[in-house]
Scaffold this active site. Sequence first.
Site, short mmCIF file in Angstrom:
data_model
loop_
_atom_site.label_atom_id
_atom_site.label_comp_id
_atom_site.label_asym_id
_atom_site.label_seq_id
_atom_site.Cartn_x
_atom_site.Cartn_y
_atom_site.Cartn_z
N ASN A 1 45.64 44.83 44.25
CA ASN A 1 44.40 45.02 43.36
C ASN A 1 44.00 46.30 44.06
OD1 ASN A 1 44.91 43.18 41.36
ND2 ASN A 1 43.42 41.58 42.40
N GLU B 1 48.53 47.87 36.52
CA GLU B 1 48.02 46.89 35.86
C GLU B 1 46.71 47.56 35.11
OE1 GLU B 1 47.39 42.33 36.87
OE2 GLU B 1 45.75 43.61 37.57
N TRP C 1 40.27 27.88 43.04
CA TRP C 1 40.94 29.10 42.97
C TRP C 1 41.29 29.52 44.36
CZ3 TRP C 1 38.94 33.99 44.53
CH2 TRP C 1 39.56 34.98 44.30
N ARG D 1 38.59 32.18 35.12
CA ARG D 1 39.82 31.84 35.38
C ARG D 1 40.55 31.16 34.06
NH1 ARG D 1 40.15 35.64 37.96
NH2 ARG D 1 40.86 35.97 40.04
N ASP E 1 53.53 35.81 35.75
CA ASP E 1 52.23 36.23 36.31
C ASP E 1 51.59 35.02 37.01
OD1 ASP E 1 49.98 37.98 36.49
OD2 ASP E 1 48.73 36.84 35.06
N HIS F 1 36.99 40.38 48.01
CA HIS F 1 37.28 40.27 46.25
C HIS F 1 36.03 40.95 45.90
CE1 HIS F 1 38.75 39.53 42.29
NE2 HIS F 1 39.88 39.02 42.81
N SER G 1 44.17 42.27 48.84
CA SER G 1 45.16 41.69 49.98
C SER G 1 45.54 43.06 50.64
CB SER G 1 46.29 41.16 49.07
OG SER G 1 46.97 42.18 48.35
O1 SFD Z 1 44.18 39.04 41.24
C1 SFD Z 1 42.42 30.14 60.55
N1 SFD Z 1 43.46 38.23 46.13
C2 SFD Z 1 44.29 39.34 45.36
N2 SFD Z 1 44.55 40.52 45.87
C3 SFD Z 1 45.34 41.43 45.58
O2 SFD Z 1 45.69 42.53 46.09
N3 SFD Z 1 46.09 41.01 44.38
C4 SFD Z 1 45.67 39.99 43.59
O3 SFD Z 1 46.45 39.37 42.89
C5 SFD Z 1 44.81 38.95 44.23
N4 SFD Z 1 44.60 37.61 43.52
C6 SFD Z 1 44.37 36.55 44.37
C7 SFD Z 1 43.47 36.83 45.72
C8 SFD Z 1 43.00 35.77 46.27
C9 SFD Z 1 43.18 34.44 45.82
C10 SFD Z 1 42.69 33.28 46.56
C11 SFD Z 1 43.97 34.40 44.61
C12 SFD Z 1 44.42 35.47 43.94
C13 SFD Z 1 44.26 32.87 44.09
C14 SFD Z 1 42.65 38.54 47.19
C15 SFD Z 1 43.45 38.59 48.42
O4 SFD Z 1 44.26 37.36 48.53
C16 SFD Z 1 42.52 38.52 49.84
O5 SFD Z 1 41.57 39.56 49.61
C17 SFD Z 1 43.15 38.54 50.99
O6 SFD Z 1 43.97 37.66 51.19
C18 SFD Z 1 41.99 38.50 52.17
O7 SFD Z 1 42.68 38.61 53.54
P1 SFD Z 1 42.03 37.89 54.67
O8 SFD Z 1 43.08 37.99 56.08
O9 SFD Z 1 40.50 37.90 55.06
O10 SFD Z 1 42.07 36.14 54.29
P2 SFD Z 1 43.64 35.39 53.95
O11 SFD Z 1 44.62 36.11 53.67
O12 SFD Z 1 43.16 34.32 53.40
O13 SFD Z 1 43.78 35.04 55.33
C19 SFD Z 1 42.97 33.95 56.46
C20 SFD Z 1 43.76 33.29 57.74
O14 SFD Z 1 42.94 32.82 58.50
C21 SFD Z 1 43.54 31.52 58.90
N5 SFD Z 1 42.66 30.69 59.30
N6 SFD Z 1 43.19 30.27 61.67
C22 SFD Z 1 42.78 29.72 62.75
N7 SFD Z 1 41.54 28.87 62.90
C23 SFD Z 1 40.93 28.70 61.82
N8 SFD Z 1 39.98 27.86 61.74
C24 SFD Z 1 41.30 29.20 60.59
N9 SFD Z 1 40.59 29.13 59.36
C25 SFD Z 1 41.53 30.09 58.44
C26 SFD Z 1 44.45 30.95 57.57
O15 SFD Z 1 45.34 30.34 57.81
C27 SFD Z 1 44.75 32.46 57.27
O16 SFD Z 1 45.94 32.82 57.91
S1 SFD Z 1 43.72 37.86 41.97
O17 SFD Z 1 43.71 36.74 41.39
O18 SFD Z 1 42.29 38.29 42.43
P1 AMP Z 2 41.49 38.90 38.54
O1 AMP Z 2 42.79 38.43 38.25
O2 AMP Z 2 40.29 38.76 37.82
O3 AMP Z 2 41.27 38.94 39.98
O4 AMP Z 2 41.46 40.58 38.42
C1 AMP Z 2 42.21 41.46 39.10
C2 AMP Z 2 41.75 42.74 39.23
O5 AMP Z 2 41.54 42.98 37.77
C3 AMP Z 2 40.47 42.88 39.88
O6 AMP Z 2 40.42 44.19 40.63
C4 AMP Z 2 39.60 42.83 38.95
O7 AMP Z 2 38.10 43.36 39.14
C5 AMP Z 2 40.14 43.60 37.59
N1 AMP Z 2 39.47 42.94 36.55
C6 AMP Z 2 39.80 41.83 35.86
N2 AMP Z 2 39.30 41.70 34.73
C7 AMP Z 2 38.83 43.02 34.32
C8 AMP Z 2 38.07 43.35 33.14
N3 AMP Z 2 38.03 42.72 31.96
N4 AMP Z 2 37.55 44.71 33.24
C9 AMP Z 2 37.89 45.31 34.76
N5 AMP Z 2 38.58 45.13 35.42
C10 AMP Z 2 39.19 43.78 35.43
#
Ligand code: SFD
Ligand code: AMP
Length: 628
Positions: free
Chosen positions: A65, A129, A219, A250, A352, A389, A436
């Site tokens: 993203n 995207e 989520w 979602r 997806d 996010h 990510s």
């Molecule tokens: O589109 C301990 N995110 C998405 N990012 C993208 O770039 N593209 C996507 O397609 C993304 N989509 C998405 C995303 C998130 C989620 C939940 C979904 C879908 C369903 C966002 C990214 O995933 C997010 O920004 C990053 O992963 C954040 O990284 P970080 O490192 O801050 O968090 P992490 O990856 O969740 O890792 C956490 C770690 O900590 C560990 N942990 N370890 C020891 N002791 C403890 N007490 C702990 N508690 C946690 C975990 O095990 C893990 O290793 S979309 O839908 O948005």
């Molecule tokens: P999402 O699947 O909702 O996590 O969205 C993935 C990425 O697309 C994130 O960067 C969002 O901010 C962006 N996004 C989702 N929906 C829209 C929308 N309707 N307009 C603009 N950006 C969007």
Amino acid sequence: MVTSADFETKVIETDLLILGGGMAACGAAVEAAHWAKKNGVKVTLVDKAAMDRSGAVAMGLSAINQYVGLKDGQNTLKDYVDYVRNDLMGIAREDLVADIARHVDSTVHLFEKWGLPIWKDEEGNYVHEGRWQLMINGESYKVIVAEAAKNALGLDNIYERVFIVGPILDGDKCAGAVGFSVRDNIFYVFKAKATLVAMGGAVHVFKPRSTGEGLGRAWYPPWNSGSSAYFALKAGAEMTCQEVRFIPIRFKDGYGPVGAWFLLFKSRATNAFDGEYMQENRGELEKWVPYGKVKPMPANLRNWLGMMDIMAGKGPLYMRTEEAIQKIAASEEDPKQAKKKLKELEAEAWEDFLDMTISQAILWAGTNTQPEEKSSEIAASEPYFIGSHSGASGAWVSGPADIAPKEYNWGYSQMSTVPGMFCAGDASGASSHKFSSGSCTEGRLAAKSAVRYCVENPDAPKVDDAQVEKLRAEILKPLDLFEQEKGKLSDPDINPVYMKPKMFMFRLQKIMDEYAGGVSAQFTTSEKLLEKGMELMDFLKEDSVNLAAENLHELMRCWENVQRMWQAEAHVRSVRFREETRWPGYYFRADVPQLDDENWKVFVNCKCDPASGEWEMIKRDVLSIYDD
Ligand code: SFD
Ligand code: AMP
């Protein structure tokens, strides 16, 4: 049966301690290994799970993203900073956002080098995207990134399945962490010169929509329980944007992502009467200017326009998948090509979900949904804490010396207000939209800075044994309490003396849901509701010392829920402090229902004194790194 007497204490001494094994931690591991080798620094990483599939990216992702395309001149740094600030209704640390944005492309190129398949068009360019997002075949995204981290650090320096509870302190400095193995009876003490917190955000603080047979489905990944926020608060760190929760729209119940549908497939989202709420309710945006007028519309306002229709009885809302797919296919003039395109789109639609939210594909199958024929319901999910996010909660960290305003820089970039404690990813605040790739980048930046800290502050931390013993007793107490009291009633789950973690979690979620603006309250709250919620939370806090655990797994559950409770308290205090509504669609303060830029275009920060337990609320200025 297991009690504290069965536990061995293991002390590990290191220089840089990385907590977590997710995107930020993996980036940190790769970068730290590079600088550590040059400087003779020892690096140790601890994850509560197995790095291959831990954290938010466990199931994989279907897009990256954050990709800015700086070198190709696709966008400028300022473009990205403007986008993030606008999306967060004017509240962002531009210095942090810019620092990540200027390095993120190189992280994406590393992903590709490590083997991540990024979609390419016929000319070999990345398939976007949206403006900032790249399509990937991401089922194995986390495995690929974790492999690079493991290779860089070496398996001897990695502790998996060790749950970190909290910090150890040397005066006002962070001196490492304590936790326990979730497989063996070992209490761990990690002593370190620098600690990098990257344990993600928090879920299940609020009551989820999925209860009963779907309990646990959310989520955000169920295993991120607010460990980062708890750790930072317990160390006395200043936190920021604790009120800025994230509520993603979602696909309902399976939590499938919407990004690809809105941006790639250009789908409409409509109410039950075919009305396009983002168009029909546009007049509402006037109330939220200047942010109501920015492009793209901020995520919380997109939510809000949909919620207006729900409240007006026009629900359910639908993603018009059938319309979007048919429209793209019909744009092919040749009927044969159109048929081929249709098949391709069907496959992409399923992929997806299969890449990142498998349960949504299962729900489609279970409800006989063919996306090319039938719309799917979409809904606002319960609130999450995910600073990486479109939320913003996390620790208040120092910005990079070259671009941060002096008020935002105190030496080492990414260091919190606690010396020796660095934060990245969901653990650091006010730098939203890193996702990510940006989280991995921020982990890299934080690790480089933390290695420098180790080199410039070479003295080993002084850790008082009494502090460690006290923490050990406190952390293992739930096991002893269970053993002592379990015979009181015939059902060991119900007891007059102790509370099991699941019941404790339900109590926390009920408070947050009803008083702090959860799903049941249609995300609405007020000063009076928050005040009452806080009173109930105080009782919950009192009872938290009586949590009981039957085994190691439940011991982890106990501490996960204590951590959630601290995240909850920081949230309630911050929502209460900010006397306006800035992010309708995330939460609505019914008693102060308007934006108030004059008084509240500020960061709301908070901290809790580790010695006295006193909370302090702080306003910090929002400063721009650009002149205009
Ligand atoms: O589109 C301990 N995110 C998405 N990012 C993208 O770039 N593209 C996507 O397609 C993304 N989509 C998405 C995303 C998130 C989620 C939940 C979904 C879908 C369903 C966002 C990214 O995933 C997010 O920004 C990053 O992963 C954040 O990284 P970080 O490192 O801050 O968090 P992490 O990856 O969740 O890792 C956490 C770690 O900590 C560990 N942990 N370890 C020891 N002791 C403890 N007490 C702990 N508690 C946690 C975990 O095990 C893990 O290793 S979309 O839908 O948005
Ligand atoms: P999402 O699947 O909702 O996590 O969205 C993935 C990425 O697309 C994130 O960067 C969002 O901010 C962006 N996004 C989702 N929906 C829209 C929308 N309707 N307009 C603009 N950006 C969007």
